[in-house]
Design an enzyme around this catalytic site. Structure first.
Site, mmCIF file in Angstrom:
data_model
loop_
_atom_site.group_PDB
_atom_site.id
_atom_site.type_symbol
_atom_site.label_atom_id
_atom_site.label_comp_id
_atom_site.label_asym_id
_atom_site.label_seq_id
_atom_site.Cartn_x
_atom_site.Cartn_y
_atom_site.Cartn_z
ATOM 1 N N TYR A 1 81.750 52.936 45.655
ATOM 2 C CA TYR A 1 82.558 52.882 46.870
ATOM 3 C C TYR A 1 81.763 52.475 48.102
ATOM 4 C CZ TYR A 1 85.982 55.423 44.054
ATOM 5 O OH TYR A 1 86.870 55.799 43.071
ATOM 6 N N HIS B 1 87.415 51.462 52.759
ATOM 7 C CA HIS B 1 87.840 52.860 52.857
ATOM 8 C C HIS B 1 86.679 53.792 53.231
ATOM 9 C CE1 HIS B 1 91.382 55.180 52.545
ATOM 10 N NE2 HIS B 1 91.269 55.644 51.331
ATOM 11 N N ASN C 1 91.211 61.778 49.368
ATOM 12 C CA ASN C 1 92.499 62.456 49.494
ATOM 13 C C ASN C 1 92.384 63.966 49.617
ATOM 14 O OD1 ASN C 1 93.475 59.881 49.234
ATOM 15 N ND2 ASN C 1 94.541 60.225 47.302
ATOM 16 N N TYR D 1 86.171 63.399 47.615
ATOM 17 C CA TYR D 1 87.002 62.200 47.514
ATOM 18 C C TYR D 1 88.019 62.230 48.647
ATOM 19 C CZ TYR D 1 84.699 60.867 43.243
ATOM 20 O OH TYR D 1 83.742 60.506 42.343
ATOM 21 N N ASN E 1 95.716 59.103 53.813
ATOM 22 C CA ASN E 1 95.735 60.297 52.976
ATOM 23 C C ASN E 1 94.608 61.273 53.295
ATOM 24 O OD1 ASN E 1 98.049 59.612 51.532
ATOM 25 N ND2 ASN E 1 96.894 58.442 50.013
#
Length: 217
Positions: free
Chosen positions: A30, A35, A82, A80, A128
């Site tokens: 990531y 994001h 969310n 993570y 989120n």
């Protein structure tokens, strides 16, 4: 033991601290994705302020330091995206932070790539990670946020796929510039407070937004 040391360190401070939280996803795959710009803003702040973010506390990579006599806490939740509130909520509670001393950094598709907004409060903007943070703040939205523009997905591209892509060369340059601008704005926030720093910073970013729109016409 890390928690006890951190709390003792906080209790000896003479000025009210700030907690800066950057949202993102842990893991090498990531890194550098749209994001994860919240994590990147924490890294830029850490470098600028000389703070190491290298301990684990409340499910976050965590660092602490001073700017003058003002304590600064930096955190990158490792839950993570969310579930970001599972780290952010306990961190704020542990240090008994009033929410007006918390700033959350997150990616925002509603702003052009590289444009920033510093706001006193607001909603989750459909994000989120922010939904989770607000939930773990018991629905309270009265905390500051630094929105980091990443632009909208092109055409009919799935937004989820867009978020997990890395930036192209031009966008990467705009983001790198924004990270430096953001870290300087946060220094101003620490010294001058949120109201004055947001007014000055957002005016500059508005002009930047207009310049980008002109270039795209």
């Amino acid at each position: 033991m890390l928690s006890r040391v951190s709390r003792h360190w906080f209790s000896t401070a003479s000025s009210h601290p700030w907690l800066f939280v950057g949202l993102g996803n842990p893991g090498e795959k990531y890194q550098g994705t749209r994001h994860n710009v919240g994590f990147e803003m924490i890294d830029a702040c850490a470098k600028s302020l000389g703070i190491s973010v290298d301990t684990v506390h409340c499910k976050a990579l965590f660092g602490q330091g001073y700017v003058g006599d003002i304590p600064i806490f930096l955190a990158k939740p490792q839950t993570y995206m969310n579930l970001s509130g599972e780290s952010t909520g306990p961190l704020a509670a542990y240090y008994k932070m009033p929410l007006n001393r918390v700033v959350v950094f997150f990616d925002d598709m509603n702003l052009p790539c590289g444009v920033l907004r510093l706001q006193h409060k607001g909603g989750h903007e459909g994000h989120n990670g922010m939904k989770s943070v607000i939930y773990h703040f018991r629905g309270n939205r009265e905390f500051a946020r630094l929105r980091i523009g990443i632009g909208k997905p092109p055409g009919q591209m799935d937004p989820k796929a867009f978020l997990l892509q890395k930036f192209n060369v031009g966008a990467r340059e705009r983001i790198d510039s924004a990270l430096q601008e953001g870290s300087e704005a946060l220094k101003l926030l620490i010294s001058k407070g949120l109201t004055e720093s947001a007014r000055c910073f957002n005016r500059e970013q508005k002009y930047k937004h207009l310049r980008l729109q002109t270039l795209q016409v």
